[in-house]
Design a protein around this motif. Structure first.
Motif, PDB file in Angstrom:
ATOM      1  N   THR A  89      -2.817   0.071  -4.077  1.00 38.11           N
ATOM      2  CA  THR A  89      -2.641  -1.299  -3.616  1.00 38.11           C
ATOM      3  C   THR A  89      -2.269  -2.197  -4.787  1.00 38.11           C
ATOM      4  OG1 THR A  89      -4.273  -0.977  -1.858  1.00 38.11           O
ATOM      5  CG2 THR A  89      -3.732  -3.244  -2.432  1.00 38.11           C
ATOM      6  N   ARG A 118       0.857  -1.187   0.000  1.00 37.29           N
ATOM      7  CA  ARG A 118       0.000   0.000   0.000  1.00 37.29           C
ATOM      8  C   ARG A 118       0.891   1.234   0.000  1.00 37.29           C
ATOM      9  NH1 ARG A 118      -3.047  -3.150   3.741  1.00 37.29           N
ATOM     10  NH2 ARG A 118      -5.161  -3.548   3.039  1.00 37.29           N
ATOM     11  N   ALA A 139       0.431   5.580   0.137  1.00 41.13           N
ATOM     12  CA  ALA A 139      -0.538   6.656   0.346  1.00 41.13           C
ATOM     13  C   ALA A 139       0.045   7.957  -0.158  1.00 41.13           C
ATOM     14  CB  ALA A 139      -0.876   6.784   1.828  1.00 41.13           C
ATOM     15  N   THR A 148      -4.553   5.968  -1.711  1.00 42.72           N
ATOM     16  CA  THR A 148      -3.886   4.703  -1.374  1.00 42.72           C
ATOM     17  C   THR A 148      -3.835   3.816  -2.613  1.00 42.72           C
ATOM     18  OG1 THR A 148      -4.627   4.818   0.918  1.00 42.72           O
ATOM     19  CG2 THR A 148      -3.910   2.691   0.114  1.00 42.72           C
TER      20      THR A 148
END
Length: 441
Positions: free
Chosen positions: A439, A10, A12, A437
């Protein structure tokens, strides 16, 4: 992630948007993700009888990693069992050369799903001095998620097979099973209907040996094919069995093809994700004697990981005028994806964003952030990167880029996106920031 690092990452990004002439910005940060827990457990190892020494009762240090910590029901999860410090050591005074050790083992599932996963590692090791400690080694295998909820993974029994002068085994069992939990995955109900799963009676054998294959959740009464696999391709090893009234199978497969690295079971005339299970890891130990005056030369290709990096820490969107509003534009920091896992799996890079918080508790809705993704594939990569569709990112998320599953996958890719935040007219002046975010799975 592979090895000891998860392949699911992840990232951010704080995205700044402004009203009037004040530009806002923020940092792209990498929040810490939970690493697999390294655990110690008592182990009982039995040296080969030829060594003439008693069993070894010691401590094994190990850890377990997975490629997907949040799978859906029906997903296949790849598990890597790393023995950081074996309890056993070289039982003889003779030094062992490099690349003569083949490890196999088990990983124990607990929680909402129980059972054992067979795992196997390559014939790869550093030289071991006489009576010296065995080096660290890793083994991989897979399991199919059948139930939503928390699934724990604990290291299990393992065996170190050495092929030097003689074919010898040093089996090590967990003294007080199960060993401590090293990793936990949380499965969700993805609406998948394929809950078929298989396990093997043993994780290795010589050419021509038979392995027992058991399985669950097949169609009652269905004919089931048992087959060897080498990557995404089937090998010459084939067998059949029939599911009983409860959908369970039990059959034997003779494994003669030295290319076989795993075993699958499926209904129908050919493999399909919808009606198949596996592969379960299996190692063929080649004990063919060499002609006089010959030398056997071995090499191997080591699988890597799925990873991502970013070009910088800041994303700044241009200011807009108070009273007019409009689109505050900018560019995502370039993301580089490297897929060196090998095998048939593609990857997906998705993103979601929070509301943009500003002064006095004023917010700009997350749905007002849009992007236009682009991606490029490095020459020579087996996979081809596909950009996601232009549109809103929002709190629900959207796909930034992906590569499909295929017979051969992998490579290097760069991913970018044009960003635009639609700021309403008369939004109060100040800095507005949201967290984007990304992923990678």
């Amino acid at each position: 992630m592979g090895s000891g690092t998860r392949r699911r990452h992840r990232w951010a990004a704080l995205l700044g948007a402004t009203a009037l002439a004040v530009t806002g910005g923020g940092a792209l940060a990498c929040p810490a993700s939970a690493e697999p827990q390294q655990v110690d457990f008592a182990t009982h190892c039995v040296p080969p009888p030829i060594a003439g020494i008693p069993p070894i009762d010691g401590t094994t240090t190990a850890k377990i990693a997975v490629d997907n910590a949040t799978p859906k029901v029906g997903d296949t999860v790849t598990v890597t069992y790393t023995v950081v410090k074996p309890a056993a050591s070289n039982p003889v005074d003779i030094a062992l050369p490099a690349d003569i050790m083949t490890p196999t083992g088990k990983v124990t599932l607990g929680g909402v799903q129980t059972g054992d996963i067979t795992v196997a590692g390559p014939k790869k090791n550093d030289p071991v001095p006489g009576k010296g400690a065995f080096p660290s080694f890793s083994m991989t295998g897979t399991f199919t998620v059948t139930t939503p909820g928390a699934i724990t993974l604990s290291p299990g029994d393992y065996n170190i097979h050495t092929s030097y002068i003689l074919e010898l085994d040093t089996p090590c069992t967990v003294t007080n099973p199960p060993a401590p939990v090293s990793e936990t995955v949380t499965a969700t109900d993805g609406g998948q209907t394929n809950n078929r799963a298989i396990s093997l009676g043993t994780a290795s054998g010589k050419p021509g040996d038979s392995v027992t294959v058991t399985g669950t959740n097949f169609t009652p009464g269905a004919a089931v094919t048992l087959a060897g696999r080498a990557g995404a391709a089937e090998t010459a090893d084939k067998g059949t069995t029939t599911a009983n009234a409860q959908g369970a199978i039990s059959g034997t497969l003779t494994v003669s093809d030295k290319a076989t690295t795993g075993v699958v079971a499926y209904e129908g005339s050919a493999w399909s994700d919808a009606k198949g299970a596996g592969p379960a890891a299996y190692v063929v130990i080649d004990d063919t004697p060499l002609p006089e005056g010959s030398q056997k030369v071995n090499s191997s290709v080591k699988a890597g990981t799925l990873s991502m990096t970013q070009a910088g820490d800041t994303v700044e969107l241009a200011a807009v005028d108070y009273g007019k509003g409009g689109f505050s534009r900018g560019s995502l920091q370039t993301v580089t994806v490297k897929d060196f896992r090998g095998g048939p799996a593609g990857w997906s890079l998705t993103g979601k964003v929070t509301d943009f918080a500003g002064p006095g508790g004023v917010k700009i809705d997350a749905a007002k952030l849009g992007w236009t993704p682009v991606c490029a594939t490095k020459t020579g990569s087996p996979s081809t990167c596909q950009p996601g569709s232009p549109g809103s990112v929002g709190s629900a998320g959207a796909t930034l880029a992906s590569t499909p599953n295929g017979a051969q996958t992998g490579g290097e890719f760069t991913v970018d996106a044009r960003l635009s935040l639609n700021v309403p007219a008369f939004t109060p002046p100040g800095t507005y920031s949201g967290v984007l975010t990304l992923t990678l799975t």
